[in-house]
Write an enzyme that holds these catalytic residues in place. Structure first.
Site, PDB file in Angstrom:
ATOM      1  N   PHE A 108      23.450  52.529  17.055  1.00 39.52           N
ATOM      2  CA  PHE A 108      22.654  51.476  17.693  1.00 39.52           C
ATOM      3  C   PHE A 108      22.783  51.628  19.203  1.00 39.52           C
ATOM      4  CE2 PHE A 108      20.650  47.346  16.511  1.00 39.52           C
ATOM      5  CZ  PHE A 108      20.180  47.718  15.277  1.00 39.52           C
TER       6      PHE A 108
ATOM      7  N   GLN B  38      16.949  38.364  27.228  1.00 38.80           N
ATOM      8  CA  GLN B  38      16.792  39.726  26.719  1.00 38.80           C
ATOM      9  C   GLN B  38      15.371  39.994  26.226  1.00 38.80           C
ATOM     10  OE1 GLN B  38      18.939  41.476  23.028  1.00 38.80           O
ATOM     11  NE2 GLN B  38      19.643  42.644  24.790  1.00 38.80           N
TER      12      GLN B  38
ATOM     13  N   HIS C  92      13.401  42.649  24.089  1.00 36.21           N
ATOM     14  CA  HIS C  92      13.608  43.767  23.160  1.00 36.21           C
ATOM     15  C   HIS C  92      12.550  44.818  23.465  1.00 36.21           C
ATOM     16  CE1 HIS C  92      13.984  46.083  19.510  1.00 36.21           C
ATOM     17  NE2 HIS C  92      15.045  45.388  19.170  1.00 36.21           N
TER      18      HIS C  92
ATOM     19  N   LEU D 228       9.005  41.745  15.988  1.00 36.26           N
ATOM     20  CA  LEU D 228      10.008  42.761  16.256  1.00 36.26           C
ATOM     21  C   LEU D 228       9.856  44.009  15.382  1.00 36.26           C
ATOM     22  CD1 LEU D 228      12.639  43.048  17.952  1.00 36.26           C
ATOM     23  CD2 LEU D 228      13.813  42.719  15.794  1.00 36.26           C
TER      24      LEU D 228
ATOM     25  N   GLU E 202      15.584  47.752  16.314  1.00 41.37           N
ATOM     26  CA  GLU E 202      16.227  48.889  16.966  1.00 41.37           C
ATOM     27  C   GLU E 202      16.727  49.904  15.924  1.00 41.37           C
ATOM     28  OE1 GLU E 202      18.519  47.763  20.388  1.00 41.37           O
ATOM     29  OE2 GLU E 202      20.054  49.219  19.862  1.00 41.37           O
TER      30      GLU E 202
ATOM     31  N   ARG F 128      19.236  47.748  25.793  1.00 40.33           N
ATOM     32  CA  ARG F 128      17.884  47.172  25.769  1.00 40.33           C
ATOM     33  C   ARG F 128      17.319  46.898  27.153  1.00 40.33           C
ATOM     34  NH1 ARG F 128      18.807  43.256  20.515  1.00 40.33           N
ATOM     35  NH2 ARG F 128      18.714  45.006  19.066  1.00 40.33           N
TER      36      ARG F 128
ATOM     37  N   HIS G 285      13.352  38.243  23.294  1.00 46.38           N
ATOM     38  CA  HIS G 285      14.080  38.385  22.037  1.00 46.38           C
ATOM     39  C   HIS G 285      15.324  37.524  21.930  1.00 46.38           C
ATOM     40  CE1 HIS G 285      15.333  40.413  18.447  1.00 46.38           C
ATOM     41  NE2 HIS G 285      16.438  40.877  18.999  1.00 46.38           N
TER      42      HIS G 285
ATOM     43  N   ARG H 253      23.013  41.905  26.071  1.00 44.87           N
ATOM     44  CA  ARG H 253      23.648  42.037  24.752  1.00 44.87           C
ATOM     45  C   ARG H 253      23.337  43.388  24.135  1.00 44.87           C
ATOM     46  NH1 ARG H 253      21.910  41.342  19.293  1.00 44.87           N
ATOM     47  NH2 ARG H 253      19.866  40.457  19.771  1.00 44.87           N
TER      48      ARG H 253
HETATM   49  C1  FAD Z   1      13.385  39.215  14.677  1.00 43.65           C
HETATM   50  C2  FAD Z   1      14.827  39.218  15.057  1.00 43.65           C
HETATM   51  C3  FAD Z   1      15.664  40.231  14.611  1.00 43.65           C
HETATM   52  C4  FAD Z   1      17.012  40.243  14.976  1.00 43.65           C
HETATM   53  N1  FAD Z   1      17.814  41.249  14.524  1.00 43.65           N
HETATM   54  C5  FAD Z   1      19.142  41.241  14.848  1.00 43.65           C
HETATM   55  C6  FAD Z   1      20.012  42.247  14.340  1.00 43.65           C
HETATM   56  O1  FAD Z   1      19.628  43.127  13.580  1.00 43.65           O
HETATM   57  N2  FAD Z   1      21.308  42.223  14.714  1.00 43.65           N
HETATM   58  C7  FAD Z   1      21.819  41.251  15.542  1.00 43.65           C
HETATM   59  O2  FAD Z   1      23.011  41.268  15.835  1.00 43.65           O
HETATM   60  N3  FAD Z   1      21.006  40.270  16.006  1.00 43.65           N
HETATM   61  C8  FAD Z   1      19.695  40.240  15.673  1.00 43.65           C
HETATM   62  N4  FAD Z   1      18.885  39.242  16.153  1.00 43.65           N
HETATM   63  C9  FAD Z   1      19.491  38.098  16.854  1.00 43.65           C
HETATM   64  C10 FAD Z   1      20.160  37.168  15.837  1.00 43.65           C
HETATM   65  O3  FAD Z   1      19.448  37.190  14.639  1.00 43.65           O
HETATM   66  C11 FAD Z   1      20.220  35.729  16.326  1.00 43.65           C
HETATM   67  O4  FAD Z   1      20.779  35.688  17.609  1.00 43.65           O
HETATM   68  C12 FAD Z   1      21.088  34.877  15.397  1.00 43.65           C
HETATM   69  O5  FAD Z   1      20.687  35.028  14.065  1.00 43.65           O
HETATM   70  C13 FAD Z   1      21.050  33.419  15.799  1.00 43.65           C
HETATM   71  O6  FAD Z   1      21.705  32.662  14.813  1.00 43.65           O
HETATM   72  P1  FAD Z   1      22.110  31.161  15.064  1.00 43.65           P
HETATM   73  O7  FAD Z   1      22.876  30.726  13.860  1.00 43.65           O
HETATM   74  O8  FAD Z   1      22.765  31.039  16.380  1.00 43.65           O
HETATM   75  O9  FAD Z   1      20.727  30.371  15.176  1.00 43.65           O
HETATM   76  P2  FAD Z   1      19.404  30.371  14.253  1.00 43.65           P
HETATM   77  O10 FAD Z   1      19.507  31.247  13.086  1.00 43.65           O
HETATM   78  O11 FAD Z   1      18.263  30.551  15.175  1.00 43.65           O
HETATM   79  O12 FAD Z   1      19.390  28.883  13.701  1.00 43.65           O
HETATM   80  C14 FAD Z   1      19.138  27.759  14.518  1.00 43.65           C
HETATM   81  C15 FAD Z   1      19.265  26.510  13.687  1.00 43.65           C
HETATM   82  O13 FAD Z   1      19.236  25.373  14.532  1.00 43.65           O
HETATM   83  C16 FAD Z   1      18.429  24.363  13.954  1.00 43.65           C
HETATM   84  N5  FAD Z   1      17.914  23.509  15.036  1.00 43.65           N
HETATM   85  C17 FAD Z   1      17.481  23.891  16.266  1.00 43.65           C
HETATM   86  N6  FAD Z   1      17.066  22.813  16.971  1.00 43.65           N
HETATM   87  C18 FAD Z   1      17.254  21.732  16.179  1.00 43.65           C
HETATM   88  C19 FAD Z   1      17.009  20.333  16.326  1.00 43.65           C
HETATM   89  N7  FAD Z   1      16.491  19.788  17.447  1.00 43.65           N
HETATM   90  N8  FAD Z   1      17.321  19.529  15.288  1.00 43.65           N
HETATM   91  C20 FAD Z   1      17.821  20.022  14.124  1.00 43.65           C
HETATM   92  N9  FAD Z   1      18.062  21.329  13.941  1.00 43.65           N
HETATM   93  C21 FAD Z   1      17.787  22.177  14.957  1.00 43.65           C
HETATM   94  C22 FAD Z   1      17.349  25.128  13.202  1.00 43.65           C
HETATM   95  O14 FAD Z   1      16.799  24.342  12.180  1.00 43.65           O
HETATM   96  C23 FAD Z   1      18.145  26.321  12.655  1.00 43.65           C
HETATM   97  O15 FAD Z   1      18.735  26.002  11.407  1.00 43.65           O
HETATM   98  C24 FAD Z   1      17.535  39.216  15.804  1.00 43.65           C
HETATM   99  C25 FAD Z   1      16.704  38.197  16.243  1.00 43.65           C
HETATM  100  C26 FAD Z   1      15.357  38.210  15.896  1.00 43.65           C
HETATM  101  C27 FAD Z   1      14.483  37.123  16.450  1.00 43.65           C
END
Ligand code: FAD
Length: 577
Positions: A118, A231, A233, A243, A246, A277, A343, A384
């Protein structure tokens, strides 16, 4: 009033992992999750390429220290090195734990977990489940929530974080299906609310990534840290922005410009397509700006044809599906049109390594915790590395759970004036419904997204940032002129969109103000008027506070504990690949 020992906002990877930790460690504790979408629909489910850990399954020479060095160098030396140490040391054990829970990682022929290269990582250390890693992980964690019977307030939108006397005491929540408002009091709150990609007009993020948690924390008086580091992507599918992982370059894809050249050799001769990135995105943007896009247009090509059909369908089937679904392109035979897309948020709510939120200069806020993309621990600094975010979610999700369990022992539920907060929330919603201006939400949102995209993108400079901030101030003033057509109480999505727009504008203002104040170029923050990194003045974290007079900027020091122990390796150097 609803009562819980611990309330977690967000059912993505960070929030779910924290809840599992609490349920496993102390089943007597009443823990609940609040989420505006069903947990399985959190953006984590869309993560594709994988999760990094020095498991040594493919590269026996890998170790946590090399992973830590790659992460610190990738961060352009802004990451807190104590947090990076925790992240990289705990990585192998959290992966094994996920494996034991049943996450279906892809395998080597001998049955061990496979690992792919990666961007910015020296060794092959990214574990994956084809290119659907987030899906595999989140489904397993959410199944555990059901197993442990963790109550989930699903489709409840958090309107407010209650902070009194410097202590987090509860939440005000709004039920999207019925418009009911409730107050929750709790001994501790965890924010794991994800990112804010929707602040820009082109993003890989889902519609719910609107930075609500960041806005609510800022409104409660907390600082937001390092918000200027957004960031991009390198490979968003053009023009939609979704997306293309990568992992596709990890498997050997080429980036090719309109002249048929693999141009990365001019920008990162040793890493080529697998440079970090920030560097790769700027390279693509530069090629396009100098007229070397495909047919002089606004995209370049990502080409996997040389990998052959079998490898494409085995290792990156999702990328294949996305290109067919959005553009009708079969990547076995045709290159994909791509350009950078917003991203990930390197910045967020500042925390220590136990996920306790820091108010200023390392003072913790009792009862308030943050983890995942919404938090800034800071393991990513100014940029990142791919596959370090899923890792952050599970390492710090686990640590948040453990830390919350310790925090709530022997604590009493705080007293909260329920009626006051109910009245305030009703006033806020009634105010929104009463507005009768000429603007529609979508108009204002688009105007704002275009403004931030045009003024605070991959390359920045003082004049454009200032003009952008002026426009944001104008747009903010127009918020009271939006008109909501839906006055109903059943799934009034207009109300939610209006609240999310409030978050986006607040976050955008923080991003641009922090970017204006940082007069240097570091990681994802590239100032054409200050093209060099300036460690003397800016090897420090930005803290942005929301105040009635506007955004106030302050700074706090970066943790350099690895450098103190191993100066030869960790002393900041020019970042070359
Ligand atoms: C398309 C894509 C591919 C990716 N691929 C990778 C990868 O391969 N490897 C890697 O390391 N990272 C990757 N990332 C980044 C990584 O996936 C995210 O940074 C990570 O999953 C975020 O997880 P989280 O639990 O912090 O938040 P999220 O999974 O975004 O969850 C946020 C939560 O907060 C809740 N929430 C938000 N606001 C409120 C509110 N006002 N009231 C109630 N609930 C609320 C939502 O309902 C949700 O449940 C990727 C990101 C994207 C967009």
């Amino acid at each position: 009033m609803i009562e819980h020992d611990i309330v977690i906002v967000g059912g993505g990877l960070a929030g779910s992992r924290a809840a599992v930790e609490i349920a496993r460690t102390d089943p007597r504790l009443k823990v609940a999750i609040v989420s505006k979408v069903h947990p399985i629909r959190s953006h984590s489910v869309a993560a594709q390429g994988g999760i990094a850990a020095a498991l040594q399954n493919v590269d026996p020479n890998d170790d946590w220290l090399t992973h830590a060095f790659d992460t610190v160098k990738g961060s352009d030396y802004l990451a807190d090195q104590n947090a990076v140490e925790v992240l990289t040391k705990q990585a192998p054990s959290v992966i094994i734990d996920l494996e034991h829970m049943g996450v279906l990682f892809s395998r080597l022929p001998d049955g061990r977990i496979a690992q792919r290269p990666f961007g910015g990582h020296t060794n092959r250390r990214t574990c994956y489940a084809a290119d659907k890693t987030g899906h595999a992980m989140l489904h397993e964690l959410v199944s555990r929530l059901f197993q442990y019977k963790v109550p989930i307030y699903e489709e409840w939108y958090v309107l407010k974080l209650i902070v009194e006397e410097g202590e987090a005491r509860g939440l005000v929540i709004y039920h999207i299906p019925t418009a009911r408002i409730e107050v929750i009091r709790a001994k501790a709150i965890l924010f794991s609310t994800g990112g804010y990609g929707r602040a820009y007009n082109t993003t890989s993020n889902d519609y719910a990534s609107t930075g609500d948690g960041l806005c609510l924390a800022a409104m409660a008086g907390m600082p937001l840290q390092d918000m200027e580091f957004v960031q991009f992507h390198p490979t968003g599918l053009y023009p939609v922005g979704v997306l293309i992982s990568e992992a596709v370059r990890g498997e050997g894809a080429y980036l090719v410009n309109g002249e048929g050249e693999r141009f990365m050799e001019h920008y990162a001769p040793s890493k080529l397509e697998l440079a970090p990135r920030d560097i790769t995105s700027r390279a693509i943007d530069t090629e396009i700006r100098f007229g070397r896009g495909i047919q002089g247009g606004r995209y370049i090509h990502l080409d996997v044809r040389h990998l052959g059909k079998q490898r494409i369908m085995e290792r990156i089937p999702f990328a294949h599906d996305e290109a067919v679904r959005h553009l009708g392109i079969d990547i076995v035979y045709e290159p994909m049109p791509v350009r950078p897309t917003v991203h990930y948020s390197m910045g967020g709510i500042p925390t220590n390594v136990d996920c306790q939120v820091l108010s200023a200069h390392n003072q913790t806020v009792p009862g308030f915790f943050a983890a995942g993309e919404a938090a800034c621990a800071s393991v990513h600094g100014a940029n990142r590395l791919g596959s370090n975010s899923l890792l952050e979610c599970v390492v710090f999700g686990q640590r948040a759970g453990a830390s919350l369990v310790r925090h709530v022992q022997d604590r009493k539920l705080p007293s909260v004036n329920e009626q006051h907060y109910l009245d305030e929330a009703k006033g806020l919603l009634a105010g929104l419904l009463d507005q009768s201006g000429p603007l529609r939400i979508d108009q204002l949102r688009r105007g704002f997204q275009d403004t931030l995209t045009d003024h605070c993108s991959l390359f920045r400079e003082e004049a454009t940032l200032k003009a952008g901030l002026e426009q944001i101030a104008n747009l903010k003033a127009k918020y009271s002129q939006i008109r909501l057509d839906d006055r109903g109480t059943c799934y009034n999505t207009e109300i939610i969109e209006a609240l999310e727009l409030r978050s986006l504008i607040a976050v955008g203002e923080m991003i641009a103000t922090s970017a204006l104040a940082r007069e240097e170029s570091r990681g994802a923050h590239s100032r054409t008027d200050f093209p060099d990194r300036n460690d003397e003045k800016f090897l420090k974290h930005t803290l942005a506070y929301q105040t009635p007079e506007g955004v106030r900027i302050d700074y706090r020091p970066v943790d350099l504990s690895l450098q103190a122990r191993d100066p030869e390796r960790f002393t900041p150097q020019a970042r070359k690949y």
